[in-house]
Design a protein around this motif. Structure first.
Motif, PDB file in Angstrom:
ATOM      1  N   TYR A  51       3.546  -0.866   9.248  1.00  0.00           N
ATOM      2  CA  TYR A  51       4.901  -1.110   8.742  1.00  0.00           C
ATOM      3  C   TYR A  51       4.852  -2.286   7.780  1.00  0.00           C
ATOM      4  CZ  TYR A  51       6.609   2.119  12.205  1.00  0.00           C
ATOM      5  OH  TYR A  51       6.836   3.261  12.924  1.00  0.00           O
ATOM      6  N   ILE A  53       6.985  -4.856   5.681  1.00  0.00           N
ATOM      7  CA  ILE A  53       8.346  -5.392   5.723  1.00  0.00           C
ATOM      8  C   ILE A  53       8.462  -6.471   4.635  1.00  0.00           C
ATOM      9  CG2 ILE A  53      10.073  -6.554   7.172  1.00  0.00           C
ATOM     10  CD1 ILE A  53       9.169  -3.883   8.388  1.00  0.00           C
ATOM     11  N   TYR A  59       9.153  -6.284  -1.676  1.00  0.00           N
ATOM     12  CA  TYR A  59       9.352  -4.916  -1.184  1.00  0.00           C
ATOM     13  C   TYR A  59       8.766  -3.910  -2.190  1.00  0.00           C
ATOM     14  CZ  TYR A  59      11.868  -0.531  -0.329  1.00  0.00           C
ATOM     15  OH  TYR A  59      12.188   0.786  -0.146  1.00  0.00           O
ATOM     16  N   LYS A  66       1.805   0.757   0.128  1.00  0.00           N
ATOM     17  CA  LYS A  66       1.793   1.936   1.018  1.00  0.00           C
ATOM     18  C   LYS A  66       0.848   3.007   0.457  1.00  0.00           C
ATOM     19  CE  LYS A  66       4.562   6.067   1.676  1.00  0.00           C
ATOM     20  NZ  LYS A  66       4.462   6.587   3.036  1.00  0.00           N
ATOM     21  N   GLU A  78       4.606   2.882   6.450  1.00  0.00           N
ATOM     22  CA  GLU A  78       6.012   2.914   6.019  1.00  0.00           C
ATOM     23  C   GLU A  78       6.358   1.571   5.387  1.00  0.00           C
ATOM     24  OE1 GLU A  78       8.733   3.909   9.164  1.00  0.00           O
ATOM     25  OE2 GLU A  78       7.462   5.560   9.856  1.00  0.00           O
ATOM     26  N   HIS A  80       9.651  -0.986   4.532  1.00  0.00           N
ATOM     27  CA  HIS A  80      11.070  -1.199   4.828  1.00  0.00           C
ATOM     28  C   HIS A  80      11.581  -2.505   4.228  1.00  0.00           C
ATOM     29  CE1 HIS A  80      11.503   2.059   7.847  1.00  0.00           C
ATOM     30  NE2 HIS A  80      10.209   1.866   7.992  1.00  0.00           N
ATOM     31  N   SER A  82      13.473  -5.737   4.668  1.00  0.00           N
ATOM     32  CA  SER A  82      13.555  -6.493   5.918  1.00  0.00           C
ATOM     33  C   SER A  82      14.981  -6.622   6.454  1.00  0.00           C
ATOM     34  CB  SER A  82      12.908  -7.868   5.757  1.00  0.00           C
ATOM     35  OG  SER A  82      13.373  -8.519   4.609  1.00  0.00           O
ATOM     36  N   GLU A  84      17.263  -4.569   6.515  1.00  0.00           N
ATOM     37  CA  GLU A  84      17.660  -3.333   7.191  1.00  0.00           C
ATOM     38  C   GLU A  84      16.883  -3.130   8.488  1.00  0.00           C
ATOM     39  OE1 GLU A  84      19.971  -0.802   6.578  1.00  0.00           O
ATOM     40  OE2 GLU A  84      20.756  -2.433   5.351  1.00  0.00           O
ATOM     41  N   PHE A  85      15.615  -3.468   8.444  1.00  0.00           N
ATOM     42  CA  PHE A  85      14.725  -3.089   9.549  1.00  0.00           C
ATOM     43  C   PHE A  85      15.076  -3.773  10.875  1.00  0.00           C
ATOM     44  CE2 PHE A  85      10.870  -3.038  12.074  1.00  0.00           C
ATOM     45  CZ  PHE A  85      10.327  -1.790  11.829  1.00  0.00           C
ATOM     46  N   HIS A  88      18.206  -2.260  12.494  1.00  0.00           N
ATOM     47  CA  HIS A  88      18.222  -0.794  12.554  1.00  0.00           C
ATOM     48  C   HIS A  88      16.787  -0.315  12.663  1.00  0.00           C
ATOM     49  CE1 HIS A  88      21.846  -2.136  10.434  1.00  0.00           C
ATOM     50  NE2 HIS A  88      22.430  -1.228  11.189  1.00  0.00           N
ATOM     51  N   THR A  89      16.123  -0.830  13.674  1.00  0.00           N
ATOM     52  CA  THR A  89      14.688  -0.582  13.826  1.00  0.00           C
ATOM     53  C   THR A  89      14.438   0.881  14.177  1.00  0.00           C
ATOM     54  OG1 THR A  89      14.562  -2.834  14.658  1.00  0.00           O
ATOM     55  CG2 THR A  89      12.607  -1.470  14.975  1.00  0.00           C
ATOM     56  N   PRO A  90      13.549   1.538  13.434  1.00  0.00           N
ATOM     57  CA  PRO A  90      13.248   2.933  13.793  1.00  0.00           C
ATOM     58  C   PRO A  90      12.431   2.993  15.088  1.00  0.00           C
ATOM     59  CG  PRO A  90      11.830   2.188  12.000  1.00  0.00           C
ATOM     60  CD  PRO A  90      12.779   1.076  12.278  1.00  0.00           C
TER      61      PRO A  90
END
Ligand code: M6R
Length: 357
Positions: A51, A53, A59, A66, A78, A80, A82, A84-85, A88-90
């Motif tokens: 991941y 971040i 970003y 990636k 992936e 992401h 930061s 958002e992550f 709203h952690t997947p």
């Protein structure tokens, strides 16, 4: 210590070839091979998903990272934003590995993710320009950019250094996993440094294009596909933050699904074309905007160029094209901001590091 430079941003753009060369040296062992702390390599090899971040330009470097990581290490990755992550952690796999990319190492949005991942016990690496920064101290591992201080708010040399560090890391892990027999990264980054030098030496041409395309417009687009799309996002951020022109970086193929409605007579649309497989499609998409009145410009890679292209970047390993195609976009932003009389290094409403969430 700007020396003869009017702004730090220009100095930092110019430093990029030297930063590439220095980085390659910093990450070489006595035998002249690229080397990374074996503990970082084994932890990554042991993980089932990476991941990345980061925020802003970092970003955008992560988006390129990636591609490099997946291509060379075969580990699904992936990227992401930061802010958002963290909230709203997947759903995470069993053994995630976190890479935080941050020039300053102080970005609060990224730190709050690191704090949460530390609580969960997940291993992490910070890629930063600042030794001893908060993110560096609080993560398990650090890789330094060695880019020298970046003073201008608009990040330039940190972006290219971040991508180069991720390229080096990817190759070392790829070798360790037995996926790469013949390492090429030292050589490839040398070619990149030369290509960067060619472009920073073409300032006159790029300044001219900046005044022709960007001096009076209120909006602009950068388009591209794949790697070129990632660079389009970074190019757009750079232009908007210092010129205050509303700029969108857009996936070239997605324009026709709505956004092309914004194209008017004279709207600047700049296409980045460095990838053979999609070059024709991107050019087709650009042509669609020109048919609607857009003022179009093409930045292409040598070998894929066509008569009439405005900037042709030297040929490099396609995986590393972002390191080179971004240079003219940095210079376009710089000259546009300069011509508009803005404070290039200190754009309005912005700070160099963002320490609030
Ligand atoms: O220090 P960081 O790399 O964590 O900073 C992240 C962003 O705030 C930063 O890249 C910002 O987007 C720049 N002003 C872009 O030029």
């Amino acid at each position: 210590e700007k020396g003869t430079y009017p702004y730090y941003m220009l100095k930092e753009i110019d430093e990029q070839p030297a930063v590439m060369r220095k980085l390659v040296l910093k990450y070489q062992d006595e035998e002249g091979k690229l080397s990374i702390d074996p503990e970082i390599v084994s932890t990554m090899m042991n993980s089932d998903r990476i991941y990345i971040i980061a925020a802003g330009t970092s970003y955008h470097a992560g988006l390129v990272g990636k591609k490099l990581l997946e291509e060379m290490t075969n580990i699904p990755t992936e990227v992401h934003v930061s802010s958002e992550f963290g909230y709203h952690t997947p759903l995470l796999p069993e053994k995630p590995f976190f890479i935080f990319i941050s020039q300053s190492g102080e970005t609060a949005d990224s730190r709050q993710v690191l704090v949460k991942m530390n609580e969960l016990g997940h291993p992490s690496l910070t890629v930063t320009n600042v030794a001893g920064s908060t993110l560096s101290r609080e993560s398990n591992f650090t890789l330094l950019l060695n880019a020298g201080p970046e003073i201008a708010v608009a990040s330039t040399k940190a972006y290219t250094a971040q991508i180069a560090v991720l390229a080096i890391l990817s190759e070392v892990v790829g070798i360790e996993k037995g996926l790469i027999d013949e390492p090429t990264m030292i050589h490839d980054l040398g070619i990149v440094a030369n290509a960067m030098q060619t472009l920073v030496d073409e300032k006159d041409v790029i300044e001219e294009l900046a005044s022709e395309y960007l001096s009076i417009t209120r909006n602009a687009f950068y388009i591209g596909r794949g790697m070129d799309y990632h660079v389009a996002l970074e190019a757009a951020l750079k232009l908007k933050e210092i010129s205050y022109i509303q700029t969108e970086g857009f996936a070239a193929g997605e324009l026709k699904h709505g956004t092309i409605a914004l194209i008017e007579k004279g709207t600047p649309v700049i296409a980045i074309v460095t990838e053979q497989a999609v070059a024709g499609h991107t050019r087709g998409n650009l042509q669609e905007t020109r048919a609607r009145g857009a003022h179009t410009m093409v930045i292409s890679m040598d070998g894929l160029d066509r008569p009439g292209d405005h900037i042709v970047i030297p040929k490099v390993n396609p995986l590393l094209s972002a390191l080179v195609s971004v240079i003219p976009t940095q210079l376009l932003s710089y000259y546009c901001s300069l011509h508009r009389g803005n404070d290039v290094d200190k754009p309005r409403n912005l700070a160099k590091s963002v320490t609030v969430e």
